[in-house]
Design an enzyme around this catalytic site. Structure first.
Site, mmCIF file in Angstrom:
data_model
loop_
_atom_site.group_PDB
_atom_site.id
_atom_site.type_symbol
_atom_site.label_atom_id
_atom_site.label_comp_id
_atom_site.label_asym_id
_atom_site.label_seq_id
_atom_site.Cartn_x
_atom_site.Cartn_y
_atom_site.Cartn_z
ATOM 1 N N GLY A 12 0.815 -1.206 0.000
ATOM 2 C CA GLY A 12 0.000 0.000 0.000
ATOM 3 C C GLY A 12 0.849 1.257 0.000
ATOM 4 O O GLY A 12 2.081 1.201 0.052
ATOM 5 N N ASP A 33 0.835 -8.694 2.081
ATOM 6 C CA ASP A 33 -0.300 -7.956 1.522
ATOM 7 C C ASP A 33 -1.136 -8.924 0.701
ATOM 8 O O ASP A 33 -0.582 -9.816 0.045
ATOM 9 C CB ASP A 33 0.206 -6.812 0.627
ATOM 10 C CG ASP A 33 -0.798 -5.682 0.478
ATOM 11 O OD1 ASP A 33 -1.923 -5.959 0.029
ATOM 12 O OD2 ASP A 33 -0.449 -4.528 0.794
ATOM 13 N N VAL A 59 -4.240 -11.254 6.058
ATOM 14 C CA VAL A 59 -4.005 -11.434 7.487
ATOM 15 C C VAL A 59 -5.288 -11.711 8.260
ATOM 16 O O VAL A 59 -5.227 -12.026 9.459
ATOM 17 C CB VAL A 59 -3.281 -10.214 8.099
ATOM 18 C CG1 VAL A 59 -1.912 -10.038 7.465
ATOM 19 C CG2 VAL A 59 -4.112 -8.943 7.979
ATOM 20 N N SER A 77 -5.191 -2.552 5.734
ATOM 21 C CA SER A 77 -6.595 -2.147 5.821
ATOM 22 C C SER A 77 -6.925 -1.242 4.647
ATOM 23 O O SER A 77 -6.103 -0.398 4.276
ATOM 24 C CB SER A 77 -6.887 -1.379 7.115
ATOM 25 O OG SER A 77 -8.225 -0.897 7.119
ATOM 26 N N TYR A 147 -15.294 1.387 8.803
ATOM 27 C CA TYR A 147 -13.890 1.761 8.955
ATOM 28 C C TYR A 147 -13.619 2.312 10.352
ATOM 29 O O TYR A 147 -12.676 1.889 11.038
ATOM 30 C CB TYR A 147 -13.514 2.792 7.897
ATOM 31 C CG TYR A 147 -12.050 3.179 7.894
ATOM 32 C CD1 TYR A 147 -11.071 2.249 7.589
ATOM 33 C CD2 TYR A 147 -11.657 4.483 8.183
ATOM 34 C CE1 TYR A 147 -9.721 2.603 7.565
ATOM 35 C CE2 TYR A 147 -10.324 4.854 8.161
ATOM 36 C CZ TYR A 147 -9.360 3.909 7.854
ATOM 37 O OH TYR A 147 -8.028 4.273 7.836
#
Length: 328
Positions: A12, A33, A59, A77, A147
């Site tokens: 990311g 990732d 994960v 995330s 979120y």
């Protein structure tokens, strides 16, 4: 023998810059990732290195890493609205199941772990600027709740492992961060504005533009995270730039930076969009000796040059990833 660090979300925007920093600091870096929002382009330059390895793994499932581990950085995330509105379940899972899996790994490996929390834990704040002691104003069932609450649960789980199991943990609350390797069309305000300017489109401001944000350049953010990880402070710490600006003012800055003559157009404000974002960084200054060094003017120039260098197909490509395989 080099110390070993696991960085999740390594492909990311922020994760890839953290990989760079830890390689520079002399660590053996294990990047992980599932590439649902990350890109191998961000870490391609690290692949040939002896002390970097990449694991393609989600994960939210059991995490196994052979050998010793000294540090774990949990940065996996979705972080932009365009992502977590498309994949809300996965956003919740990586904040809950993913955090649980990695804390368990940290406990077994006796590794120190830092989690990437966010200013979103404050929701639409009623306190300004936001201090770490503020509990927030979050709508758990609104569109941003997946979120916001994933991050709030993540903090609670991390602190439980720290107090109950004695795991060494750190919590960083990240405020708006920008720089090279951001996805141009990921829905966040800075790349959205620059992308529109480069394509010759009018800049879209949601609401009346009076809402504020505070933008931190990625090198400053990475330095703050590194210092917090190496500190002995287990409570949450805000890392961000307190230089606050309204969205309307920011749009005008982008127009000036890009030398374009677009107009600013206004559209309705999305539900639960926070009206103010400004970190109180007193703790970061006193505990970590950290404060941002890169001015917004300097950071924006670097970021703009990065976006200008992208191939034309990326400039005009809309985010349309196929998330069908992840809807479970």
């Amino acid at each position: 023998m080099k110390k070993r660090v696991l960085i999740t979300g390594a492909a990311g925007f922020l994760g890839s810059h953290l990989c760079d920093r830890f390689i520079k600091e002399g660590f053996h870096v294990i990047g992980m990732d599932n590439l649902i929002t990350g890109s191998l382009d961000n870490i391609e330059h690290l692949m040939p290195l002896e002390h970097f390895e990449f694991h393609h793994h989600d994960v939210s499932n059991f995490v196994h890493v052979s050998g010793n581990l000294d540090y774990i950085l949990h940065f996996a995330s979705p972080a932009s609205p365009i992502d977590y509105l498309k994949i809300p379940i996965q956003t919740l899972k990586v904040g809950s199941l993913g955090t649980h899996n990695l804390l368990g790994l940290a406990r077994v490996k006796q590794a120190r772990m830092i989690i990437a929390s966010t200013s979103e834990v404050y929701g639409d704040p009623l306190v300004h600027p936001q201090t770490e002691e503020y509990y927030g104003n979050v709508n758990p069932v609104g569109p941003r709740g997946v979120y916001d609450e994933a991050k709030r649960f993540q903090e609670a789980m991390t602190m439980a492992y720290h107090t109950y199991h004695g795991v060494e943990t750190r919590i960083v609350r990240i405020f708006n961060t920008y720089g090279p390797r951001m996805r141009l069309n990921d829905g966040r305000v800075l790349p959205a504005f620059i992308g529109q300017a480069l394509r010759g489109e009018d800049l879209t401001v949601f609401g009346d533009g009076s809402q504020t944000r505070s933008f931190c350049y990625v090198d400053d953010q990475v330095d703050g995270i590194f210092r917090l990880l190496m500190s002995d402070y287990p409570q949450p710490v805000n890392i961000g730039n307190p230089d606050e600006i309204t969205i309307s003012q920011f749009a005008e800055e982008i127009i000036k930076l890009t030398g374009t003559d677009q107009k600013v157009v206004y559209k309705p404000l999305p539900k639960d969009d926070p009206m103010q974002r400004q970190p109180n960084i007193t703790k970061a200054k006193e505990i970590l000796g950290w404060e941002p060094k890169v001015s917004r003017e300097e950071g924006l120039k670097i970021t703009y040059e990065y976006f200008k260098s992208l191939p034309q197909e990326k400039l005009f490509k809309k985010e349309h990833k196929d998330f069908s395989n992840y809807r479970r």
